[in-house]
Design a protein around this motif. Structure first.
Motif, PDB file in Angstrom:
ATOM      1  N   ALA A  74       0.830  -1.208   0.000  1.00 11.19           N
ATOM      2  CA  ALA A  74       0.000   0.000   0.000  1.00 11.19           C
ATOM      3  C   ALA A  74       0.863   1.257   0.000  1.00 11.19           C
ATOM      4  O   ALA A  74       0.579   2.222  -0.717  1.00 11.19           O
ATOM      5  N   ILE A  75       1.922   1.256   0.797  1.00 12.99           N
ATOM      6  CA  ILE A  75       2.817   2.414   0.847  1.00 12.99           C
ATOM      7  C   ILE A  75       3.516   2.614  -0.494  1.00 12.99           C
ATOM      8  O   ILE A  75       3.651   3.739  -0.974  1.00 12.99           O
ATOM      9  N   TRP A  76       3.953   1.516  -1.115  1.00 15.63           N
ATOM     10  CA  TRP A  76       4.626   1.633  -2.411  1.00 15.63           C
ATOM     11  C   TRP A  76       3.668   2.167  -3.480  1.00 15.63           C
ATOM     12  O   TRP A  76       4.049   3.018  -4.286  1.00 15.63           O
ATOM     13  N   MET A  77       2.422   1.695  -3.468  1.00 11.27           N
ATOM     14  CA  MET A  77       1.434   2.219  -4.423  1.00 11.27           C
ATOM     15  C   MET A  77       1.164   3.696  -4.137  1.00 11.27           C
ATOM     16  O   MET A  77       1.042   4.507  -5.055  1.00 11.27           O
ATOM     17  N   TYR A  78       1.079   4.037  -2.848  1.00  9.83           N
ATOM     18  CA  TYR A  78       0.880   5.436  -2.470  1.00  9.83           C
ATOM     19  C   TYR A  78       2.011   6.304  -3.018  1.00  9.83           C
ATOM     20  O   TYR A  78       1.771   7.389  -3.551  1.00  9.83           O
ATOM     21  N   ARG A  79       3.248   5.848  -2.879  1.00  7.74           N
ATOM     22  CA  ARG A  79       4.381   6.665  -3.322  1.00  7.74           C
ATOM     23  C   ARG A  79       4.328   6.921  -4.824  1.00  7.74           C
ATOM     24  O   ARG A  79       4.672   8.013  -5.290  1.00  7.74           O
ATOM     25  N   ILE A  80       3.915   5.920  -5.582  1.00  5.71           N
ATOM     26  CA  ILE A  80       3.750   6.112  -7.030  1.00  5.71           C
ATOM     27  C   ILE A  80       2.645   7.138  -7.285  1.00  5.71           C
ATOM     28  O   ILE A  80       2.819   8.086  -8.060  1.00  5.71           O
ATOM     29  N   ALA A  81       1.497   6.939  -6.619  1.00  5.85           N
ATOM     30  CA  ALA A  81       0.371   7.861  -6.797  1.00  5.85           C
ATOM     31  C   ALA A  81       0.749   9.276  -6.351  1.00  5.85           C
ATOM     32  O   ALA A  81       0.383  10.258  -7.014  1.00  5.85           O
ATOM     33  N   HIS A  82       1.469   9.378  -5.247  1.00  6.07           N
ATOM     34  CA  HIS A  82       1.871  10.686  -4.730  1.00  6.07           C
ATOM     35  C   HIS A  82       2.786  11.415  -5.718  1.00  6.07           C
ATOM     36  O   HIS A  82       2.663  12.637  -5.892  1.00  6.07           O
ATOM     37  N   TRP A  83       3.655  10.683  -6.390  1.00  7.56           N
ATOM     38  CA  TRP A  83       4.524  11.297  -7.388  1.00  7.56           C
ATOM     39  C   TRP A  83       3.679  11.948  -8.486  1.00  7.56           C
ATOM     40  O   TRP A  83       3.907  13.103  -8.863  1.00  7.56           O
ATOM     41  N   PHE A  84       2.682  11.204  -8.979  1.00  3.56           N
ATOM     42  CA  PHE A  84       1.798  11.755 -10.012  1.00  3.56           C
ATOM     43  C   PHE A  84       1.005  12.947  -9.476  1.00  3.56           C
ATOM     44  O   PHE A  84       0.805  13.942 -10.175  1.00  3.56           O
ATOM     45  N   TRP A  85       0.541  12.842  -8.216  1.00  2.76           N
ATOM     46  CA  TRP A  85      -0.219  13.925  -7.604  1.00  2.76           C
ATOM     47  C   TRP A  85       0.617  15.213  -7.579  1.00  2.76           C
ATOM     48  O   TRP A  85       0.139  16.280  -7.950  1.00  2.76           O
ATOM     49  N   CYS A  86       1.854  15.089  -7.161  1.00  2.00           N
ATOM     50  CA  CYS A  86       2.741  16.254  -7.064  1.00  2.00           C
ATOM     51  C   CYS A  86       3.098  16.834  -8.422  1.00  2.00           C
ATOM     52  O   CYS A  86       3.398  18.029  -8.523  1.00  2.00           O
ATOM     53  N   LYS A  87       3.066  16.017  -9.466  1.00  2.00           N
ATOM     54  CA  LYS A  87       3.349  16.494 -10.822  1.00  2.00           C
ATOM     55  C   LYS A  87       2.110  17.090 -11.490  1.00  2.00           C
ATOM     56  O   LYS A  87       2.172  17.536 -12.634  1.00  2.00           O
TER      57      LYS A  87
ATOM     58  N   PRO B 138      -3.580  10.121  -2.369  1.00  3.35           N
ATOM     59  CA  PRO B 138      -2.296  10.452  -2.993  1.00  3.35           C
ATOM     60  C   PRO B 138      -1.748  11.814  -2.597  1.00  3.35           C
ATOM     61  O   PRO B 138      -0.561  12.069  -2.757  1.00  3.35           O
ATOM     62  N   GLY B 139      -2.573  12.672  -2.042  1.00  2.00           N
ATOM     63  CA  GLY B 139      -2.097  13.975  -1.591  1.00  2.00           C
ATOM     64  C   GLY B 139      -1.564  13.962  -0.164  1.00  2.00           C
ATOM     65  O   GLY B 139      -1.018  14.962   0.296  1.00  2.00           O
ATOM     66  N   ALA B 140      -1.710  12.822   0.519  1.00  2.00           N
ATOM     67  CA  ALA B 140      -1.207  12.717   1.893  1.00  2.00           C
ATOM     68  C   ALA B 140       0.312  12.843   1.905  1.00  2.00           C
ATOM     69  O   ALA B 140       0.975  12.540   0.919  1.00  2.00           O
ATOM     70  N   LYS B 141       0.852  13.271   3.039  1.00  2.00           N
ATOM     71  CA  LYS B 141       2.305  13.376   3.177  1.00  2.00           C
ATOM     72  C   LYS B 141       2.772  12.322   4.170  1.00  2.00           C
ATOM     73  O   LYS B 141       2.462  12.404   5.360  1.00  2.00           O
TER      74      LYS B 141
ATOM     75  N   PHE C 158      -0.831  15.423 -12.071  1.00  2.00           N
ATOM     76  CA  PHE C 158      -1.670  14.419 -12.719  1.00  2.00           C
ATOM     77  C   PHE C 158      -2.615  13.809 -11.674  1.00  2.00           C
ATOM     78  O   PHE C 158      -2.486  12.654 -11.282  1.00  2.00           O
ATOM     79  N   LYS C 159      -3.568  14.631 -11.220  1.00  2.00           N
ATOM     80  CA  LYS C 159      -4.422  14.251 -10.096  1.00  2.00           C
ATOM     81  C   LYS C 159      -5.297  13.031 -10.406  1.00  2.00           C
ATOM     82  O   LYS C 159      -5.433  12.149  -9.562  1.00  2.00           O
ATOM     83  N   THR C 160      -5.873  12.965 -11.595  1.00  2.00           N
ATOM     84  CA  THR C 160      -6.740  11.837 -11.931  1.00  2.00           C
ATOM     85  C   THR C 160      -5.943  10.541 -12.030  1.00  2.00           C
ATOM     86  O   THR C 160      -6.383   9.495 -11.539  1.00  2.00           O
ATOM     87  N   VAL C 161      -4.779  10.602 -12.632  1.00  3.22           N
ATOM     88  CA  VAL C 161      -3.914   9.412 -12.701  1.00  3.22           C
ATOM     89  C   VAL C 161      -3.547   8.972 -11.289  1.00  3.22           C
ATOM     90  O   VAL C 161      -3.593   7.778 -10.966  1.00  3.22           O
ATOM     91  N   ALA C 162      -3.210   9.932 -10.439  1.00  3.04           N
ATOM     92  CA  ALA C 162      -2.849   9.614  -9.051  1.00  3.04           C
ATOM     93  C   ALA C 162      -4.009   8.944  -8.329  1.00  3.04           C
ATOM     94  O   ALA C 162      -3.822   7.945  -7.623  1.00  3.04           O
ATOM     95  N   ARG C 163      -5.219   9.476  -8.489  1.00  2.00           N
ATOM     96  CA  ARG C 163      -6.385   8.881  -7.824  1.00  2.00           C
ATOM     97  C   ARG C 163      -6.661   7.481  -8.356  1.00  2.00           C
ATOM     98  O   ARG C 163      -7.044   6.584  -7.610  1.00  2.00           O
ATOM     99  N   PHE C 164      -6.457   7.269  -9.655  1.00  2.00           N
ATOM    100  CA  PHE C 164      -6.681   5.945 -10.233  1.00  2.00           C
ATOM    101  C   PHE C 164      -5.666   4.936  -9.687  1.00  2.00           C
ATOM    102  O   PHE C 164      -6.024   3.816  -9.328  1.00  2.00           O
ATOM    103  N   ILE C 165      -4.409   5.325  -9.600  1.00  2.00           N
ATOM    104  CA  ILE C 165      -3.387   4.441  -9.028  1.00  2.00           C
ATOM    105  C   ILE C 165      -3.719   4.142  -7.569  1.00  2.00           C
ATOM    106  O   ILE C 165      -3.597   3.000  -7.116  1.00  2.00           O
ATOM    107  N   SER C 166      -4.172   5.146  -6.838  1.00  2.00           N
ATOM    108  CA  SER C 166      -4.580   4.951  -5.455  1.00  2.00           C
ATOM    109  C   SER C 166      -5.742   3.962  -5.372  1.00  2.00           C
ATOM    110  O   SER C 166      -5.784   3.105  -4.486  1.00  2.00           O
ATOM    111  N   HIS C 167      -6.663   4.074  -6.298  1.00  2.00           N
ATOM    112  CA  HIS C 167      -7.817   3.165  -6.354  1.00  2.00           C
ATOM    113  C   HIS C 167      -7.356   1.723  -6.606  1.00  2.00           C
ATOM    114  O   HIS C 167      -7.838   0.792  -5.962  1.00  2.00           O
TER     115      HIS C 167
END
Length: 87
Positions: free
Chosen positions: A36-49, A72-75, A51-60
């Motif tokens: 879960a943490i590894w998936m979050y880190r991928i999603a968070h990278w997209f969120w910070c760049k 994905p916006g969590a720190k 790409f909010k929808t991509v980040a939410r989809f990866i989180s999903h």
């Protein structure tokens, strides 16, 4: 810090914090909290760049695979460990 170094540090954290951890391979393959943490880190990278929808989809996808939802916006910092207990 690179992705391989981060994964190694996460596995070391599991060994330090969880007395049930037996081998690095077991931790890598069988710890949904780490997955879960590894998936979050991928999603968070997209969120910070931006790409909010991509980040939410990866989180999903991560939630579907692990049962853990982390926005994905969590720190979350280094050496964070989720230990899953199903009751």
């Amino acid at each position: 810090m690179g992705i391989i170094a981060t994964i190694k540090e996460d596995i070391q954290t599991a060994f330090r914090e969880d007395p049930a951890a037996r081998t690095p391979v077991e931790v890598f393959l069988c710890y949904p909290g780490l997955h879960a943490i590894w998936m979050y880190r991928i999603a968070h990278w997209f969120w910070c760049k931006g790409f909010k929808t991509v980040a939410r989809f990866i989180s999903h996808i991560g939630r579907f695979l692990t049962g853990v939802e982390i926005h994905p916006g969590a720190k979350i910092g280094r050496r964070f460990l989720l230990i899953m207990v199903w009751v």
